[in-house]
Design a protein around this motif. Sequence first.
Motif, short mmCIF file in Angstrom:
data_model
loop_
_atom_site.label_atom_id
_atom_site.label_comp_id
_atom_site.label_asym_id
_atom_site.label_seq_id
_atom_site.Cartn_x
_atom_site.Cartn_y
_atom_site.Cartn_z
N ILE A 8 -30.59 48.98 -28.17
CA ILE A 8 -30.93 50.41 -28.10
C ILE A 8 -32.44 50.50 -27.89
O ILE A 8 -33.22 49.86 -28.61
N PHE A 9 -32.83 51.28 -26.90
CA PHE A 9 -34.23 51.30 -26.48
C PHE A 9 -34.72 52.73 -26.31
O PHE A 9 -34.03 53.57 -25.72
N SER A 10 -35.90 53.01 -26.83
CA SER A 10 -36.52 54.33 -26.65
C SER A 10 -38.00 54.12 -26.34
O SER A 10 -38.73 53.53 -27.14
N VAL A 50 -40.62 52.77 -29.10
CA VAL A 50 -42.04 52.86 -28.79
C VAL A 50 -42.50 54.24 -29.21
O VAL A 50 -42.08 55.25 -28.64
N LEU A 51 -43.34 54.28 -30.24
CA LEU A 51 -43.69 55.54 -30.89
C LEU A 51 -45.20 55.75 -30.97
O LEU A 51 -45.95 54.77 -31.12
N LEU A 67 -36.53 43.85 -39.80
CA LEU A 67 -37.71 43.98 -38.94
C LEU A 67 -37.98 42.67 -38.22
O LEU A 67 -38.03 41.60 -38.84
N ILE A 68 -38.13 42.75 -36.91
CA ILE A 68 -38.40 41.55 -36.12
C ILE A 68 -39.86 41.48 -35.68
O ILE A 68 -40.51 40.46 -35.80
N PHE A 113 -47.10 52.17 -31.07
CA PHE A 113 -46.70 50.82 -31.46
C PHE A 113 -45.26 50.58 -31.01
O PHE A 113 -44.49 51.53 -30.84
N ILE A 114 -44.97 49.31 -30.78
CA ILE A 114 -43.62 48.91 -30.37
C ILE A 114 -43.00 48.26 -31.59
O ILE A 114 -43.59 47.34 -32.16
N ILE A 115 -41.84 48.73 -31.99
CA ILE A 115 -41.19 48.14 -33.17
C ILE A 115 -39.77 47.71 -32.81
O ILE A 115 -39.02 48.46 -32.20
N THR A 116 -39.46 46.46 -33.18
CA THR A 116 -38.12 45.92 -32.88
C THR A 116 -37.44 45.47 -34.15
O THR A 116 -38.05 44.82 -35.01
N LEU A 117 -36.17 45.85 -34.27
CA LEU A 117 -35.35 45.48 -35.43
C LEU A 117 -34.04 44.86 -34.94
O LEU A 117 -33.63 45.12 -33.80
N GLN A 118 -33.42 44.10 -35.82
CA GLN A 118 -32.12 43.52 -35.46
C GLN A 118 -31.07 43.95 -36.46
O GLN A 118 -31.33 44.00 -37.68
#
Length: 286
Positions: free
Chosen positions: A136-138, A169-170, A228-229, A277-282
């Motif tokens: 899922i990408f925003s 990306v927020l 959190l990745i 900032f770019i935040i990626t979670l799994q």
Amino acid sequence: MEINTVHSVQKASYVSQNLTETFDSVNRAFSRQAKYFDESERNNIILADMRTQVRDHVMKYLKRGDYILELNAGTGLDAEYFVEQGFKVHATDLSDGMIQMLKQRIIHQNLSNSITFQQCSYTQLDQLNTSGFNYIFSNFGGLNCIKDLSQVTKFFSGVLKDRGFVTFVLMSKFCPWEFISVFKGNFSYAFRRFKKNGAIAHLEGEYFKTYYFTPKKVLKSFGKKFKLIKVEGLGVLIPPPVKENVPKQQPKFYKVLKYLDKKLRNHFPFNRWADHFIITLQYSME
Ligand SMILES: C[S@@+](CC[C@H](N)C(=O)[O-])C[C@H]1O[C@@H](n2cnc3c(N)ncnc32)[C@H](O)[C@@H]1O
């Protein structure tokens, strides 16, 4: 896959009784912007560099054959990019104008086998006509139009596959480039991101609320099943896209900033002290 018919957007007055917080004005603003959205991106070196950074980040977590759900997809610039890399995308957005441009992109670029689209707010993901996503990408602050991200993330476990990834990306709470305007005495601009109840954004003659986030706040909006990745700063030292003349008028200075930005953006606190900032979670089902 077939192109989905456009669904009508429900009036989102349930968000708040306050007019500035409904998605109606957001829809109107972005619909007006949609017509020249791609062109202004082409002319903006900073925006293009930022988008490249986001795509490189996402590509690290995508695996062959992955199916992507894109939220607030806009005109479909990223959807087209990910399709070119071999992925399938279900692109969603709220705005009539953005959806229209997305539809034209799919037709003109002959992408109907790999991009499907649906007009829906990210607060209505229970109405998605497909599921089983790996990602899922925003991108680029579409989610800054909502105060409580859990109104979006609450749907994710229903549509995301086990071990799937989410990247948002927020716009961040603290942007060094904006904050330095405090030294010019422009206090309201320097502190606007800190307002608890959001700042009023003015776009295309429309006013609506914008909310700024910290990675901690984002994490809180996800349940315990999300780990959190990575957090990466986007626009730490390079100026925000509104300063689009900097790379054209001072190319050497911009090159130095870009070099230093790359060195800093993965390290605390610069991975969050940035324009975005770019935040990626799994996600893990267990
Ligand atoms: C700055 S644009 C970014 C578009 C695209 N992600 C990109 O990177 O080019 C923000 C997008 O968020 C969309 N948006 C705002 N609120 C939304 C909502 N509640 N649901 C879905 N999309 C929304 C707007 O229509 C707009 O297309």
